[in-house]
Write a protein that holds these residues in place. Structure first.
Motif, PDB file in Angstrom:
ATOM      1  N   VAL A 104       0.436   5.504   3.256  1.00 18.35           N
ATOM      2  CA  VAL A 104      -0.820   5.203   3.940  1.00 18.35           C
ATOM      3  C   VAL A 104      -1.968   5.729   3.091  1.00 18.35           C
ATOM      4  O   VAL A 104      -1.997   6.914   2.733  1.00 18.35           O
ATOM      5  CB  VAL A 104      -0.854   5.833   5.349  1.00 18.35           C
ATOM      6  N   LEU A 105      -2.915   4.860   2.766  1.00 14.04           N
ATOM      7  CA  LEU A 105      -4.056   5.240   1.929  1.00 14.04           C
ATOM      8  C   LEU A 105      -5.126   5.898   2.799  1.00 14.04           C
ATOM      9  O   LEU A 105      -5.808   5.238   3.587  1.00 14.04           O
ATOM     10  CB  LEU A 105      -4.624   4.004   1.231  1.00 14.04           C
ATOM     11  N   THR A 106      -5.265   7.216   2.667  1.00 15.70           N
ATOM     12  CA  THR A 106      -6.284   7.931   3.433  1.00 15.70           C
ATOM     13  C   THR A 106      -7.615   7.907   2.683  1.00 15.70           C
ATOM     14  O   THR A 106      -7.676   7.568   1.496  1.00 15.70           O
ATOM     15  CB  THR A 106      -5.873   9.390   3.668  1.00 15.70           C
ATOM     16  N   PHE A 107      -8.661   8.314   3.375  1.00 17.17           N
ATOM     17  CA  PHE A 107      -9.998   8.325   2.763  1.00 17.17           C
ATOM     18  C   PHE A 107     -10.037   9.239   1.545  1.00 17.17           C
ATOM     19  O   PHE A 107     -10.539   8.856   0.485  1.00 17.17           O
ATOM     20  CB  PHE A 107     -11.035   8.762   3.796  1.00 17.17           C
ATOM     21  N   ALA A 182     -18.642   6.601  -1.437  1.00 20.70           N
ATOM     22  CA  ALA A 182     -17.635   6.137  -0.483  1.00 20.70           C
ATOM     23  C   ALA A 182     -17.691   4.619  -0.334  1.00 20.70           C
ATOM     24  O   ALA A 182     -16.649   3.954  -0.272  1.00 20.70           O
ATOM     25  CB  ALA A 182     -17.848   6.808   0.869  1.00 20.70           C
ATOM     26  N   ARG A 183     -18.893   4.075  -0.280  1.00 19.27           N
ATOM     27  CA  ARG A 183     -19.042   2.610  -0.174  1.00 19.27           C
ATOM     28  C   ARG A 183     -18.446   1.918  -1.388  1.00 19.27           C
ATOM     29  O   ARG A 183     -17.711   0.925  -1.267  1.00 19.27           O
ATOM     30  CB  ARG A 183     -20.522   2.250  -0.033  1.00 19.27           C
ATOM     31  N   ALA A 185     -16.143   3.087  -3.411  1.00 19.70           N
ATOM     32  CA  ALA A 185     -14.687   3.282  -3.437  1.00 19.70           C
ATOM     33  C   ALA A 185     -13.990   2.304  -2.490  1.00 19.70           C
ATOM     34  O   ALA A 185     -12.948   1.723  -2.833  1.00 19.70           O
ATOM     35  CB  ALA A 185     -14.358   4.723  -3.056  1.00 19.70           C
ATOM     36  N   ILE A 186     -14.554   2.116  -1.305  1.00 13.23           N
ATOM     37  CA  ILE A 186     -13.950   1.189  -0.339  1.00 13.23           C
ATOM     38  C   ILE A 186     -14.055  -0.245  -0.846  1.00 13.23           C
ATOM     39  O   ILE A 186     -13.094  -1.031  -0.728  1.00 13.23           O
ATOM     40  CB  ILE A 186     -14.610   1.355   1.046  1.00 13.23           C
ATOM     41  N   ASP A 187     -15.193  -0.616  -1.432  1.00 13.98           N
ATOM     42  CA  ASP A 187     -15.335  -1.958  -2.023  1.00 13.98           C
ATOM     43  C   ASP A 187     -14.294  -2.173  -3.120  1.00 13.98           C
ATOM     44  O   ASP A 187     -13.707  -3.258  -3.243  1.00 13.98           O
ATOM     45  CB  ASP A 187     -16.749  -2.143  -2.595  1.00 13.98           C
ATOM     46  N   TRP A 188     -14.084  -1.132  -3.927  1.00 11.96           N
ATOM     47  CA  TRP A 188     -13.082  -1.205  -5.011  1.00 11.96           C
ATOM     48  C   TRP A 188     -11.687  -1.421  -4.436  1.00 11.96           C
ATOM     49  O   TRP A 188     -10.896  -2.220  -4.959  1.00 11.96           O
ATOM     50  CB  TRP A 188     -13.144   0.092  -5.817  1.00 11.96           C
ATOM     51  N   ALA A 189     -11.373  -0.720  -3.344  1.00 12.98           N
ATOM     52  CA  ALA A 189     -10.059  -0.871  -2.718  1.00 12.98           C
ATOM     53  C   ALA A 189      -9.879  -2.272  -2.150  1.00 12.98           C
ATOM     54  O   ALA A 189      -8.790  -2.852  -2.237  1.00 12.98           O
ATOM     55  CB  ALA A 189      -9.896   0.178  -1.616  1.00 12.98           C
ATOM     56  N   ILE A 190     -10.944  -2.836  -1.591  1.00 15.52           N
ATOM     57  CA  ILE A 190     -10.868  -4.201  -1.038  1.00 15.52           C
ATOM     58  C   ILE A 190     -10.663  -5.215  -2.162  1.00 15.52           C
ATOM     59  O   ILE A 190      -9.805  -6.096  -2.070  1.00 15.52           O
ATOM     60  CB  ILE A 190     -12.146  -4.520  -0.228  1.00 15.52           C
ATOM     61  N   GLN A 203     -21.670   1.148   4.616  1.00 18.43           N
ATOM     62  CA  GLN A 203     -22.831   0.329   4.269  1.00 18.43           C
ATOM     63  C   GLN A 203     -24.009   0.772   5.127  1.00 18.43           C
ATOM     64  O   GLN A 203     -23.999   0.604   6.343  1.00 18.43           O
ATOM     65  CB  GLN A 203     -22.528  -1.154   4.513  1.00 18.43           C
ATOM     66  N   VAL A 204     -25.024   1.351   4.492  1.00 20.13           N
ATOM     67  CA  VAL A 204     -26.196   1.831   5.234  1.00 20.13           C
ATOM     68  C   VAL A 204     -27.207   0.705   5.409  1.00 20.13           C
ATOM     69  O   VAL A 204     -27.557   0.327   6.528  1.00 20.13           O
ATOM     70  CB  VAL A 204     -26.843   3.036   4.522  1.00 20.13           C
TER      71      VAL A 204
END
Length: 452
Positions: A104-107, A182-183, A185-190, A203-204
């Protein structure tokens, strides 16, 4: 009955004795002095009705705002007869049981994988503080454990708002840096298929998180800068401190070289070079500059005026043969490190307090007012070294120097925003830049009885 004043972050950071925090009855900060002379601070809730003490957590792992909330919640639970010790024990056991499996990929795992991926590609090359070290600090001081261990697919904007909302309101740039990384990193994971397509919770702008974060922000804006005409007097007062203060020497060097904060504080002796004609230069690796090597292929070179050279020649050196030694070292327990931003701010504050007793003004920017007090803000290294310098450089007639073109001033400040300028630049106009810095050095030292 005596009512304790409400604890503030500023007061908490400098606290050396245990004291009440106010607001919540029985809520204290317990201060323990360690063997190395430092202090460790714990938030404690004392409940007289049952004669017990409850430790809420340690500072700064638990922020002051979070401690106030926790103390209020625990106070209510005590009134309801809840056994808090047993509840905390049960919660920790539940967290251990819910520990995500390795697949499981955690934050936290995502952030570290994203950093490792980019470091291997050469995206970050800061030798003084790696991205991993930066995020170690973020995880320690700003990211709660439940968010660190949360699977990426379960992340919600509400979780980041709860963790960073108060910091967003009170801190200038740290929450933005956390959410930006964090934004990404999450975009990279997607993009890489590590997680299924999802709405990025970090996303602010135009995102749900932007609706949840407070509108009120910490005071930011332009860095307070000294009026140009006051610089010679300020520099004279600064140079009086140089023989006994490496922080003062660092600030003086930053002003004479129009350096950014980190550029000056983290300077090492190997960056000081002398060309074939005997001219001194501060050669700064492009990775240490704000504009990185992706846009500019050559390192930053700052010509050193005679006053800056004199500062370096009189600077103490711990090891004559250590070229990687910091020029302005902060020595602590046998180890050297750069001075912190807070050390420079504290120096300027002391100078301001002393000058204010003399002229009733101190060292302030009359055009930058404090949001709460409406009084002029105290100047900063960045403001003096860059804004004051630029104001002086663009007014040739006003300050009696040769006219310097806009491109030349921007080159001195290492401002390279236009893509065509970056594309065609292959080197700096060092001869013209030296003329600018020589004139600036003379101006800064113009009120001194002896050449610096």
């Amino acid at each position: 009955m005596r009512i304790a004043a409400t604890m503030t972050e500023k007061r908490l950071r400098s606290l050396t004795k245990s004291t009440a925090c106010g607001v919540v009855p029985g809520f204290w900060v317990s201060v323990k002095k360690l063997k190395d002379g430092s202090y460790r601070k714990y938030f404690v809730l004392r409940e007289r009705t049952i004669g017990r003490f409850f430790t809420l957590g340690a500072y700064p792992e638990l922020s002051l705002a979070e401690a106030f909330k926790k103390a209020a919640v625990w106070k209510d639970k005590i009134a309801q007869g809840v056994d808090l010790a047993e509840e905390e024990k049960a919660l920790k056991m539940a967290l251990r049981r819910e520990k995500p499996s390795a697949d499981v990929l955690t934050f936290e795992t995502l952030i570290r994988k994203w950093i490792d991926f980019n470091e291997k590609r050469g995206r970050w090359n800061n030798a003084h503080k790696t991205k991993t070290e930066v995020w170690d600090g973020f995880f320690k001081n700003h990211i709660p454990e439940d968010l660190r261990r949360c699977p990426v697919t379960a992340l919600k904007a509400e979780m980041f708002a709860a963790a960073l909302g108060e910091k967003w309101r009170t801190m200038i740039d740290t929450p933005e840096r956390i959410l930006s990384d964090a934004r990404q990193a999450i975009d990279w994971a997607i993009r890489g298929g590590k997680v299924p397509p999802m709405i990025n919770p970090c996303q602010v702008k135009d995102g749900c998180l932007g609706d949840l974060l407070p509108l009120q922000r910490a005071e930011g804006g332009h860095e307070p800068a000294l009026p140009v005409k006051r610089m010679p007097l300020f520099f004279k007062a600064l140079m009086e401190l140089v023989p006994v203060s490496q922080t003062a020497r660092c600030l003086a060097f930053a002003i004479l070289t129009s350096a950014r904060n980190t550029t000056a504080r983290e300077a090492v002796w190997s960056e000081i070079q002398v060309d074939e004609e005997g001219n001194w230069l501060h050669v700064i690796p492009r990775e240490r500059m704000k504009v990185k090597s992706e846009k500019i292929s050559f390192d930053r070179k700052t010509p050193l005026c005679p006053q800056a050279v004199a500062l370096l020649k009189s600077a103490p050196r711990l090891f004559d043969d250590d070229s990687d030694e910091y020029i302005f070292p902060n020595i602590n327990k046998g180890h050297t490190s750069p001075f912190t931003r807070d050390a420079v701010r504290a120096l300027i504050k002391r100078m301001h307090d002393k000058q204010k007793k003399i002229d009733g003004i101190g060292w302030v920017d009359p055009d930058q007012l404090h949001a709460k007090t409406k009084l002029p803000r105290i100047v900063t290294l960045h403001g003096c070294a860059r804004a004051t310098f630029n104001t002086w450089a663009k007014d040739a007639r006003g300050y009696g120097h040769k006219a310097f073109s806009r491109d030349l001033r921007e080159s001195c400040l290492d401002h390279r925003n236009e893509s065509y300028q970056c594309a065609y630049d292959r080197e700096q106009a060092l001869g013209d830049m030296r003329e600018v810095y020589d004139a600036w050095g003379k101006f800064c030292c113009s009120m001194m009885e002896f050449p610096c």
